[in-house]
Design an enzyme around this catalytic site. Structure first.
Site, PDB file in Angstrom:
ATOM      1  N   HIS A 178      61.450   1.414  78.432  1.00  0.00           N
ATOM      2  CA  HIS A 178      60.623   2.646  78.247  1.00  0.00           C
ATOM      3  C   HIS A 178      59.261   2.581  77.411  1.00  0.00           C
ATOM      4  CE1 HIS A 178      64.110   4.162  77.036  1.00  0.00           C
ATOM      5  NE2 HIS A 178      65.027   3.115  77.216  1.00  0.00           N
TER       6      HIS A 178
ATOM      7  N   CYS B 270      65.468   3.831  82.140  1.00  0.00           N
ATOM      8  CA  CYS B 270      66.642   2.844  81.650  1.00  0.00           C
ATOM      9  C   CYS B 270      68.343   4.316  81.478  1.00  0.00           C
ATOM     10  CB  CYS B 270      67.224   3.159  79.749  1.00  0.00           C
ATOM     11  SG  CYS B 270      67.259   2.396  79.393  1.00  0.00           S
TER      12      CYS B 270
HETATM   13  N1  LIG Z   1      68.264   3.543  76.202  1.00  0.00           N
HETATM   14  C1  LIG Z   1      69.072   3.979  77.403  1.00  0.00           C
HETATM   15  O1  LIG Z   1      68.987   5.030  78.176  1.00  0.00           O
HETATM   16  C2  LIG Z   1      69.918   3.364  77.601  1.00  0.00           C
HETATM   17  C3  LIG Z   1      70.804   3.475  78.104  1.00  0.00           C
HETATM   18  C4  LIG Z   1      72.278   3.898  78.336  1.00  0.00           C
HETATM   19  N2  LIG Z   1      72.547   4.063  76.576  1.00  0.00           N
HETATM   20  C5  LIG Z   1      72.609   1.850  78.009  1.00  0.00           C
HETATM   21  O2  LIG Z   1      73.048   1.419  77.000  1.00  0.00           O
HETATM   22  O3  LIG Z   1      72.205   0.992  78.781  1.00  0.00           O
END
Ligand SMILES: NC(=O)CC[C@H](N)C(=O)O
Length: 507
Positions: free
Chosen positions: A452, A343
């Site tokens: 995830h 992510c």
């Molecule tokens: N869960 C994350 O790593 C999110 C990555 C980033 N903050 C986004 O919202 O795209």
């Protein structure tokens, strides 16, 4: 309602355990935490997000996670600001003063209304709602308009028990001090105490318990033993690795092993992704953080380095550069090491991260690490979905279930790249729509994905570990381990708590 004398006193675990005790007695029970502050969140069946601990408590109740279990979630994106999630959806980003300070009235009115709506819905649907407070109810500076502890208990008119951690010392001062700082009506709501994480000879503790009961005129409802190797999803605090189970025999010398590093940036999110790796007997797991780097200027030699999720990707990327971690990552790759980005970590590995609306920080565009042909734009609309699909690596395939939480949308800047993941969604008329996700670099050294929870799937975990160099990885099923741990916890609560008095409070 379970409140604690401090963060990490054991509230979440006690609530999860009580939920399981009641659920296995076939009582319709649900967890509830009015307001949570955490960066570990879970996607709910109604397409929102809640704190990870409430998702675990839902599992303890045999329920799928729902936004009503945690109607307000504050996700800190800096030391002074947080994204405010109400009923599972990001509403706005506020400075801490706006939700804790004297000008917080409008936030609190809105948040309390959302909290009460959810609570009332749960009360209608369930026979028992086990509620968890946040931090400590004795933070006198935060009391006005509180919705997380006694403020909620007073409005909902529910009994409270207070849990304290004896392992860290000062348990009597914590309990007496907390009680003393409450108002008379709040004190009257406290129906007893639970002492957590006791190790040693209980007879030595008894005089203290007698004194406490006499002094406060409140019963101690139980002393819970220190539970070694209790592996349950962390609410937020990053517990240092590894998590190896002490009751498993040591592995023979020649067993293949893998060294894995996870980079800890200030706004790391969803680090529960790594619990299966921390528990894996063949993995030497290390978090690399500013604290660990104070002890040694180098990373431990590793087979695999993981860039986890982040709540503030551009700021965390700047942090990595300040620490010189980008140089270390490049040298790890030069030596043939593998890298995974999940992510936010995936986004960092790309060419550009653009936040034109200032969703996570001040608006602007940052250069990524330049290791993958991908550009990311952060958008106002957050993707929150539970997903299933398959992962294909080195000619092998594994099914998975996982979840996505991100504002960023990434686009490939190059054709003919290998996308290892296919997400399958059931569309109208039962048709399956397949969407590719993630990337594997041409040299096969980097794997990146938005998903995830991949390691929670034993087959997918084995496949990734084999790609990373551990060809005979043992099978590890975190869902099964979690289930065993919840049963163990419920057994311990039944053995050590005054269940009759507790049931009397529920009735
Ligand atoms: N869960 C994350 O790593 C999110 C990555 C980033 N903050 C986004 O919202 O795209």
């Amino acid at each position: 309602m379970v409140q604690g004398t401090m963060s990490d006193a054991g509230k979440s675990t006690l609530v999860a355990g009580l939920c399981r005790v009641l659920a296995r007695q076939h009582i319709k029970v649900a967890p509830f935490k009015p307001q949570n502050m955490a960066l570990n969140s879970a996607v709910t069946i109604d397409g929102g997000e809640i704190g990870r601990a409430q998702a675990l408590q839902a599992i303890a109740c045999n329920l799928p996670p729902h936004t009503d279990f945690n109607p307000v979630l504050l996700k800190p994106s800096s030391d002074t600001g947080a994204q405010v999630i109400v009923h599972g959806k990001a509403l706005t980003t506020l400075e801490a003063k706006a939700f804790f300070g004297p000008q917080s009235k409008s936030y609190k009115t809105l948040a309390l209304a959302a909290v009460m709506q959810s609570y009332q819905r749960l009360q209608q649907q369930y026979s028992v709602v086990v509620i968890e407070g946040a931090g400590s109810p004795a933070e006198i500076n935060l009391r006005q308009g509180d919705i997380a502890n006694m403020g909620f208990a007073e409005v909902a008119d529910c009994p409270v028990i207070i849990i304290a951690d004896i392992d860290k010392g000062g348990v009597f001062a914590h309990l007496v001090g907390t009680l003393t700082l409450l108002s008379p009506s709040e004190q009257a709501r406290v129906k007893g105490f639970v002492i957590n994480r006791f190790r040693g000879d209980i007879s030595l503790l008894q005089p203290g318990i007698d004194w406490l009961e006499q002094y406060t005129r409140k019963p101690v409802l139980g002393v819970l033993p220190y539970l070694h190797d209790l592996h349950l999803d962390a609410e937020d605090a990053l517990v240092d690795a590894p998590l190896h189970r002490t009751n498993t025999p040591p592995l023979p010398q020649q067993t293949p092993r893998l060294t894995v590093l996870v980079l800890v940036y200030p706004r790391i999110s969803n680090h529960t992704d790594f619990d299966p790796l921390r528990l894996h007997p063949q993995i030497d797991f290390h978090y690399v953080s500013m604290q660990s780097m104070a002890q040694s200027s180098d990373w431990p030699a590793a087979d695999l380095v993981i860039l986890p999720g982040s709540k503030n990707v551009r700021a965390d990327l700047a942090f990595m550069r300040q620490q010189g971690w980008h140089t270390k990552l490049n040298s790890h790759l030069r030596y043939g090491g593998k890298v995974i980005g999940i992510c936010g970590g995936y986004q960092m590995l790309g060419l550009l991260i653009d936040d034109p609306l200032g969703i996570e920080d001040s608006a602007g565009c940052s250069k990524g690490l330049g290791l993958l042909p991908v550009n990311t734009v952060l958008k106002a609309n957050k993707t929150l979905t539970q997903v299933r699909g398959h992962l294909r690596l080195q000619g092998h395939q594994a099914e998975f279930c996982g979840y996505e939480i991100h504002c960023g949308e990434s686009s490939l800047t190059q054709p003919d790249v290998t996308q290892p993941i296919v997400i399958e969604q059931i569309a109208e008329q039962g048709l399956t729509v397949a969407t590719p996700d993630g990337l594997v670099s041409d040299d096969q050294q980097i794997l990146a994905t938005y998903i995830h929870g991949l390691f929670d799937n034993p087959q997918a975990c084995q496949l990734i570990l084999s790609w990373a160099g551990l060809t005979q990885a043992q099978h590890i099923d975190i869902n099964q381990i979690r289930e065993q741990q919840l049963e163990r916890l419920a057994d311990v609560l039944e053995a050590h708590l005054d269940m009759n008095t507790l049931k009397g409070l529920i009735a």
